[in-house]
Structures are given as C-alpha cells and as structure tokens.
Design an enzyme around this catalytic site. Structure first.
Site, PDB file in Angstrom:
ATOM      1  N   CYS A 408       5.588 -11.037 -26.536  1.00 51.52           N
ATOM      2  CA  CYS A 408       5.222  -9.937 -25.653  1.00 51.52           C
ATOM      3  C   CYS A 408       5.406 -10.268 -24.172  1.00 51.52           C
ATOM      4  O   CYS A 408       5.780  -9.417 -23.386  1.00 51.52           O
ATOM      5  CB  CYS A 408       3.803  -9.493 -25.918  1.00 51.52           C
ATOM      6  N   HIS A 452      -2.203 -10.252 -25.420  1.00 49.82           N
ATOM      7  CA  HIS A 452      -1.014  -9.415 -25.277  1.00 49.82           C
ATOM      8  C   HIS A 452      -0.742  -9.226 -23.787  1.00 49.82           C
ATOM      9  O   HIS A 452      -1.611  -9.443 -22.945  1.00 49.82           O
ATOM     10  CB  HIS A 452      -1.286  -8.056 -25.953  1.00 49.82           C
ATOM     11  N   ASP A 468       4.227  -0.124 -22.724  1.00 53.04           N
ATOM     12  CA  ASP A 468       4.227  -1.387 -23.461  1.00 53.04           C
ATOM     13  C   ASP A 468       5.611  -1.620 -24.049  1.00 53.04           C
ATOM     14  O   ASP A 468       5.964  -1.063 -25.078  1.00 53.04           O
ATOM     15  CB  ASP A 468       3.180  -1.364 -24.581  1.00 53.04           C
TER      16      ASP A 468
END
Lengths: 654, 310
Positions: A408, A452, A468
């Site tokens: 991520c 994250h 995202d």
C-alpha cells in the site's frame, strides 16, 4: 529469628528450589542472557547438590560470588537502581541464597524473596497469563512456607493447604483491590522500556515500512460499535498525515495539536463507537472520519491529525461519533495547500512526464486529472504483494513502470507523487484499514497488519477527499480483511492465515478474555474507582475516606474472626479449661504438656520432674481423668468433682 | 468395679505366661487383650523368637482346646475345614471335621499357604462358622485364631492381602529378648517340657465372662471422640494409602477396653488407646512412601502425636 538454627531438610530444599525456579523463570527472558543462564545454572547445581547430598560451599566463596554478581549487574546495566537492574540483582541473590540454606531463617529469606520477585513481574507485563503464572508461583511459594513449618506431608497435601490459604485471602484481596486508593497511570511506565518492543506506525513512511508491520499480529486497538458495524471498506482509521516528500520517504511535519474543537462542521449519518487503544507509545489517536467532538486530552493538528497531549503509554479508552459524509479543509490556508504540492527537485522523470501530459490535457480541472490518474494506475496492471521487490533510486518510476508490484505504501506514494507532479495538492495519510470482528464478544479488533496508507487529494470547493490507490489494483484488500486478501505465496503472520480456523477460534476466545481483563482489572483506574464508590454511596471518595473504609472493613472482618474464635472457645468443657490452666502452670516450670498426651502419663512425667509436687500433680491428673473418662457417679450432683478439681488447681502453685 | 474371680484368674494367666516367655510382658498382655476383645491375633516375627510357644502357652493357660495347623504351600482348604468321606458301613457320607473345629486354632506360618487356603481360614474367622458341602457348621465358642507369620520378605511366602489383614484385630511382634531375659532363658528349663506341664489357670466359662465384662468397660464421650478423631485423621492425612476402616476403629475401642480391664480399671483412658494402637494400626496402614512393605515403624507414634486429645 536469628536463634532459629533448625537445619533445612532435603524435602524443604526441594520445595525452596521449586519456589525459586517458579519465581525466577518468568523473569528470565527479561534479564540479559548471561545472567539468566548463570542464575538458572546455580539453581540446577543446587538441585544436583541436594540430590547427591553434597555439602554447601564455604562462606568466602559465597561472598566472592555475591560481589561478582553485583559487579556483573552494575557492568551490564551501568547502574544498580531501576527496574531491570533491581530485578537482576534480586534474581542473582535468590540463586545465591539457595547455596546458603543453613537454617530456617535462610529458608524464610528465600520465601520472602520469591514473593517479592512475583510482584516484580507486574512491572513488565500485566496480562492474564502473567497473573495466572504469578498465582501458580504464589501457590508454590505458600506451599513452601507450609513445608518450612512441617515438611512431612505429601506435596499434594501442602499444595492443597496453600490453595486453601490463598482462597481464604481472596476476600481481603478483593477488598484491597476495590478500595485501595489508585494512582493515575502505571507507576513504573519508564518510556524507553515501554515502547521499544511495540511496533507501529511512525512519523515517516518509506517503501517497506508498512510492509514490515504486516508481519505483526499485535493488537493496535479494539472497537465496540453502537449497533451494526459499518461495512469493512469504510473503516479508515486515520492516523499520521504526511505531507512532506524527499524522494524516498514521506514525513509528518506538524506535531502540535492546536485545535481542541474540530475545525469543520459535521454532516450526514452518525456512527457511535468506543475505542480501547493499546499503549503504542505514540500520540496518534485513531478515529474514523470525522468526529464531532474530540476525546479528552487530545486535539487536532492543523492538517487534521488527532493527537494526544502525551504519548499514549497506558491503555486509553474513548467514545466517539463518526460522520463519514463530513467534508473538511475546503478553506485551508495557502501554506497548507502549497506544502501539499512540494516535490523534490529531481528524480522519477517518467512519472513526471506522464503527469505533465495530464496537466496539459486537463489544465486546472483537478477532478479530471484525478480520474485520469486512477485510469493510469488501472492500465499499468499493478499488483499488490506483501513482498515487493527492492527499489533503489527513483522508487516511484521503478514501481509504476518496471516492477509493478508493491504494497500500500508504494501505491499511495506513487499516486500522491503523480498528482503533485500534475499540480494537484495531495498528501499521504497513514493509519489502519478494516479490522476483524471477534465473534466471541463482537468487538472489532485492529492489528498491526491492518496498517495502511492512502492519499487525500485537495479538490477546490470540496476540500480534502480520500482516494485509496490500493483499492484500484487490489479492491479485496479494502472490501475484505487483510488476511483474506494476501496473495497465496506471501508470508503472513501465522495466526492470520485463513486455513488455521481452529487456532483462530482459540485466539478469538483468548482475546475476548484479555479484553475483559483489560477493561475490568487493568482498566480499574482512579476514575472508575471513583464512579464505583460513588455508586456505593460515597459522596466524594478521596484517598483518606477510602483508607478509612478499608481499615474499617478489614478491622470488621478480623473482629468477626476473633469473635468466632472466642465463641468456639466458650464451648470448651469446663474441666478442659481447668486442665489447660493446670498445664499452663506446669509449662512455666518447664514441663510441657503435649496435646496428645494422656493426663496420667503426663502426670508421671511432671511428677518425676517436680518431685516436690508429685502427689498434688498425680492427684489433680487423676481427678481430671476421672472427670473426663470415668462413668459419672450415679447418685451425686454432677459438678461436685468439678468444683473439687477447680479448687485443687486454684491452690496449685508449682 | 466388683472383683470377679475370673479377674484374679486373669492375673494368674499373665504371671504364668511370663514365666515361660521371658521379658515379653507387653506382648503377652496385648495378646490377652486381643482375645478378651474377641479378636484374632497375628504374631509376626522372624523364626525362632517364640511365636508358636506364645500361642501354645495362651491356649493352655486359658484352658482351651487347641489344634496346631502348620501351613504349607501344598495345603488345601479341606485340610483345614474337614471333608466328607463315604462310609461303607452306613452307606452314607460322614463329615470328618478338620482342625478348625476347636477353640484355639494355632495357624503356624499362615503366609506359607496359598491364598485359596488362607481364605478358607479367614472366612471362618469372620463368620465363626464353616459351610462344607451345603451344611453350615458352627464353630465352638470361644473361638480364636492365633496365626503366626514370617516377615513378608522371606522366601516362599504369600503375603496376606490388606482385606484379610484387617480381620486380625491385633498384630504383635515379639522381637529378640533383652540380655537379662535371654540369659535366663539359656540357663533355665526346656520350654517344651515346661509347656507340657503348664496347668490351665481359667475355664472357658470364665473367659466368656471376662469377654462380657470387657464389653461393659465404660468409654466416655470424650474417649469415643478420641478414637473417632484418630480414625478420621488416618483417612484425611496423605501419609497412608487408605485410612482405618470402621471395623478397625471398633477394634481399636474394643482392644482399649480389654487393656483397661487388664489394668484393673472400669473405664478407658486415652493411654489405653495409645498402648494398643500400634498393634491395631501397623498391619492396616500402609505408608505411602514405604516401598519395602515392611512397615516404616513410625506410623503409630506419628499418628498418636498428630491427634490431640479432644
């Protein structure tokens, strides 16, 4: 005590060794290896010596060993004071004391040391396991204490007796737990020890820093939702905000909490929840977007990081409400916006080139640029993996065009960089995403591997909007929980694997129990104590009042016990009481009556010891034995012989 | 307590026995107490210390019929209880009573026989009757078994199991005589010829009378409590495999009564209980840490010192 020269029997030595080992072993892992190993070795050696019935080492060797141990501790820890050196010193002394078991006094010293070492465990951890282990140690140590008094009974019997004693102590323990004045925070929360072991989000993010967290299943926090938990893909637990990029790492720039009231107006649906945050040693208070009120002792920084005033070193509980539809930051200062556009001077030319094209094509239409960027990420066929290949220079280019595999932080970093290069204000937000509902107690558990990173893009008129980029390439990561989406061959924390269903069940049970423990035992703070006592009818409980109540209640219990003992004494046969008076007088003259001894046999013994009173002693014993054991005479008033005995004993002055 | 003539006779028995078996006053009195309490006696010791002699002396002095049975490993139950034999003249089976049909059975070296044969005797001890081929035959009254056995570690022995040991009220050990007694023994007359000329001091009727008197000895509530406390302690303490059975507790009280009678008292004192206690408990309580099964020896004193007088 010093006069107590009874030697320590072999059985007692075994008991003492068991107690010492059980007190020491839980602490062994905390000490430096050489100390742990040598203390264990000394105890094992002592066991061997007991087994072979060797003689104990002479005093000067012990003195030398003690000096050596103290010097070792001082060299190792640079000091003799503090938590760890103290425990190390006590452990060393415990091991050495075992080599010096010459009398009952030494045995008692070992027992007391064991009790103290049990207590020191709690300076390091306070989990259920620690408490259970401490209970076991206390049980063994108490049995050792019983064995020190009388080592003849079998181990099971002594353990049972110790158990009974501990259970009898339970009411006092509860009383002390509830009423003893509480101190705010952990007494021994020395900062560097507390946080060194905890991994978690930090104030900078470089490739690989969050991927590292994916290996840890340590719990970050637990959440209790009011009503049905919201869907997984909406659970963005916002933490550090990182606007500054140096070509490799993103950094937090604003550390000061300035706004105790949220600088925005909430709108839309509301979701209530309560978080129990583990002590991670950092200041970030994780929350869903966006709250209407902030928890006590915390405030927003300018870039909307929710920060606690102090690094969080004790478990923290806060209730909040989330309004997901709230928009924030539409009116942010130009300096904030400018910061969100800064880029390092050179590097990543290919990405810059692509971004420049977007800029050319869409001009100031930021929303179109963002859409184009999302499209670009989709077209690049990036894949999500826990083990991305290493990148050296131009990490963004390398990820987007060459390796195309990342975690991520790669996605978020590349997305933010590309948008900045295209002139769109963007920043990285780190935190946790998702979590897992524990079916046992229904709490959402968020672990380190849920860490994250995502981006926030500033759109004119709308403010900061969350994008995202990981969700573009790996939508399951966001929709489902972390463990379910990890690629097949990636290494995962053992317990996160889905095929370990039964193990996960056990873990869920244990974690639910841990939560109860945290809430009710460790979470019994001064605040809770006050509430509880107010519920009991104390108006303004302060420590004086609590101490008074404590003393009064303990006194009451003791008084009841004393009363009970006195009451059962009353029921003694009057003849026996006379007999006790008689034997007490003889005991003063050095003739001790054993409680199992026949009165007449005792009388013979006493008579030969005190020939001057022989006749009297025999007579009294005879009268008493008749009174107790002979058939009562049929035709006389019952208490005549008793009166006679009483008179005789009253007149008896040996 | 009114003076029974039987009581004087009892004194004579003790005195006469002491003349034959030297230096064993306490063992003799314990054996007598056992018989007065209507219990069976087990004498355990090494060969040659006078076990059989003691058994003979007691039977003779009490004026009882006695049979001696030497137990061997090839003995069968019929050798003890008897057997029916076909009589050609009358044309029917006739029962030939075995040696058990007597007032005192001296069962010598009982642990040399197989468990099957042992059990034939032990059954008779408890029931005081024998059932052979469907017919139940009562044993004479009084009926005693005085068994002797060698220590269990000797070769060729079948140790009595706990359940059967429990049937013996008292177990005594004789031990070697002290120097003075042994010197007298060596210098004195042959014991066997002394035995042959030993006159009876008592009639069976007197013995029964004494047994009844024993049962009437007063045991105060405090003493009953004491006996109960001892039994309860053996059950709760971890030192033994199993505690005393209620039968053992009854036996302890009965033996203590008999000892009080021997001491000429009409009530039992704790001291009586403590004196007979070793003989009652040593063969019944097996110490947990006793791997030799020979008895650690400190059981009685440990027990006595652990239970305070109520």
């Amino acid at each position: 005590m010093a006069r107590d020269k009874r030697p320590v029997s072999q059985r007692q030595t075994w008991w003492l060794l068991a107690a010492a080992l059980s007190a020491f072993l839980p602490l062994a892992s905390l000490l430096s290896p050489w100390l742990a190993v040598s203390a264990t070795a000394v105890m094992l050696l002592r066991g061997w010596m007991t087994w072979r019935q060797w003689r104990l080492p002479p005093k000067f060797i012990l003195v030398l060993l003690t000096i050596a141990a103290t010097a070792g501790v001082v060299v190792e820890y640079r000091t003799m004071f503090g938590r760890l050196p103290g425990v190390a010193l006590l452990s060393a002394f415990l091991a050495l004391k075992l080599l010096e078991l010459r009398g009952a006094r030494d045995a008692m010293a070992v027992v007391l040391l064991c009790y103290f070492l049990v207590l020191t465990q709690f300076m390091f951890t306070q989990s259920i396991a620690t408490a259970l282990m401490a209970c076991a140690t206390v049980l063994i140590t108490t049995a050792t204490l019983a064995a020190a008094a009388d080592d003849r009974p079998a181990p099971a019997f002594l353990l049972r007796r110790a158990g009974v004693l501990l259970v009898q102590g339970l009411p006092f323990m509860l009383l002390l737990f509830v009423l003893f004045p509480r101190v705010q925070g952990p007494l021994w929360g020395l900062p560097q020890d507390r946080t060194s072991a905890v991994s978690g989000l930090s104030d900078n993010m470089s490739p690989g820093s969050i991927a590292q967290l994916s290996q840890s299943d340590t719990i970050a926090f637990r959440v209790q939702f009011e009503g049905k938990p919201p869907p997984q893909h909406t659970l963005y637990w916002r933490g550090p905000v990182m606007p500054s990029f140096d070509g490799r790492s993103w950094r937090v720039t604003r550390f000061s909490a300035v706004r105790t009231v949220p600088p925005f107006k909430v709108s839309g649906a509301k979701q209530d929840y309560e978080v129990t945050l583990e002590p991670l040693g950092k200041s970030w208070v994780f929350a869903l977007d966006f709250p209407d009120k902030l928890p006590p002792e915390s405030a927003y920084s300018e870039d909307l990081q929710l920060l606690s005033r102090q690094p969080i070193r004790a478990r923290m509980r806060y209730s909040m409400s989330a309004f997901p539809e709230t928009s924030v930051g539409a009116g942010d200062t130009p300096s904030l916006i400018a910061e969100a556009l800064e880029l390092p001077r050179g590097g990543n030319p290919r990405t810059r080139e692509v971004a420049a094209k977007w800029r050319e094509k869409y001009g100031d239409n930021t929303e179109a640029i963002v859409a184009e960027a999302e499209n670009f990420f989709l077209r690049q066929l990036l894949s999500y993996t826990l083990n991305p290949p290493l990148l050296s220079e131009d990490v963004i280019d390398g990820f987007l065009f060459d390796t195309k595999r990342g975690f991520c932080e790669h996605f978020a970093s590349a997305f933010a960089f590309a948008l900045r290069a295209a002139g769109v204000p963007t920043r990285i937000v780190a935190g946790y995403q998702g979590g897992e509902i524990n079916p046992v107690d229904g709490l959402l558990v968020v672990r380190q591997y849920d860490a994250h990173a995502w981006t926030e893009v500033w759109l004119k008129g709308r403010g900061w909007v969350r994008f995202d980029p990981t969700a573009i390439s790996a939508p399951q990561r966001i929709a489902d929980n972390f463990a379910a989406t990890a690629p097949e061959n990636d290494s995962l924390p053992f317990l996160a694997r889905a095929d370990m269903a039964w193990l996960r069940d056990i873990r869920n049970q244990m974690e639910a129990a841990t939560n109860v423990w945290n809430q009710w035992v460790l979470g019994y703070t001064p605040q809770r104590q006050r509430e509880f006592l107010q519920g009991l009818g104390f108006k303004t409980p302060d420590w004086q009042e609590m101490t008074a109540a404590l003393a009064a209640l303990c006194g009451l219990v003791l008084l009841l016990l004393t009363g009970w003992i006195l009451y059962s004494r009353k029921k003694l046969d009057p003849a026996i009481r006379q007999w006790h008076k008689f034997t007490a007088r003889l005991a003063k003259r050095g003739v001790q009556w054993h409680t199992w001894e026949d009165p007449l046999v005792f009388a013979e013994r006493a008579a030969s010891a005190l020939p001057a009173h022989a006749e009297n002693i025999r007579g009294i014993a005879h009268d008493y034995a008749n009174l107790r054991y002979a058939a009562p005479p049929k035709n006389s008033t019952a208490d005549t012989p008793l009166t006679k005995l009483r008179a005789r004993i009253a007149a008896f002055r040996p | 307590m009114q003076q029974l003539p039987a009581l004087t006779a009892l004194g004579d028995v003790v005195r006469s026995a002491n003349r034959v078996i030297l230096g064993k006053d306490k063992a003799i009195k314990l054996a007598l107490a056992c018989l007065l309490a209507r219990g069976h006696l087990l004498i355990e010791d090494l060969p040659g210390v006078g076990k059989t002699t003691l058994a003979h002396v007691l039977a003779r002095l009490l004026g009882l019929d006695f049979q001696r049975v030497q137990f061997t490993s090839d003995m069968l139950p019929a050798d003890i209880v008897g057997v029916s034999v076909f009589d050609r003249d009358s044309g029917s089976f006739r029962f030939h009573a075995g040696p058990i049909f007597t007032q005192v059975v001296v069962a010598d070296e009982i642990n040399r026989a197989t468990p099957k044969t042992q059990s034939a005797l032990l059954e008779a001890m408890e029931e005081r009757q024998v059932t052979v081929e469907g017919a139940t035959r009562p044993l004479p009254e009084p009926f005693f078994v005085i068994a002797t056995q060698n220590p269990a570690h000797q070769i060729g022995t079948f140790p009595l199991p706990e359940s059967q040991l429990d049937r013996f009220l008292i177990r005594i050990e004789l031990g070697y005589p002290d120097p003075a007694a042994e010197r007298e023994l060596l210098a004195g007359e042959d014991r066997r010829s002394m035995l042959a000329t030993l006159p009876a001091c008592m009639t069976p009727a007197q013995l029964i009378e004494l047994q009844q008197a024993t049962r009437k000895i007063h045991a105060a509530p405090a003493l009953i409590d004491y006996v109960q406390a001892i039994a309860a302690y053996t059950r709760a303490a971890p030192d033994w495999h199993a505690g005393l059975s209620p039968r053992a507790a009854l036996g302890l009280l009965a033996a203590a009564r008999a000892w009080a009678l021997l001491a000429g008292r009409d009530h039992v004192l704790p001291e009586d209980v403590q004196i007979v206690l070793p003989g009652i408990v040593e063969h019944r309580l097996r110490p947990v840490d006793d791997r030799t099964r020979l008895g650690a020896g400190d059981t009685p004193s440990k027990l006595i010192e652990a239970v305070p007088l109520p």
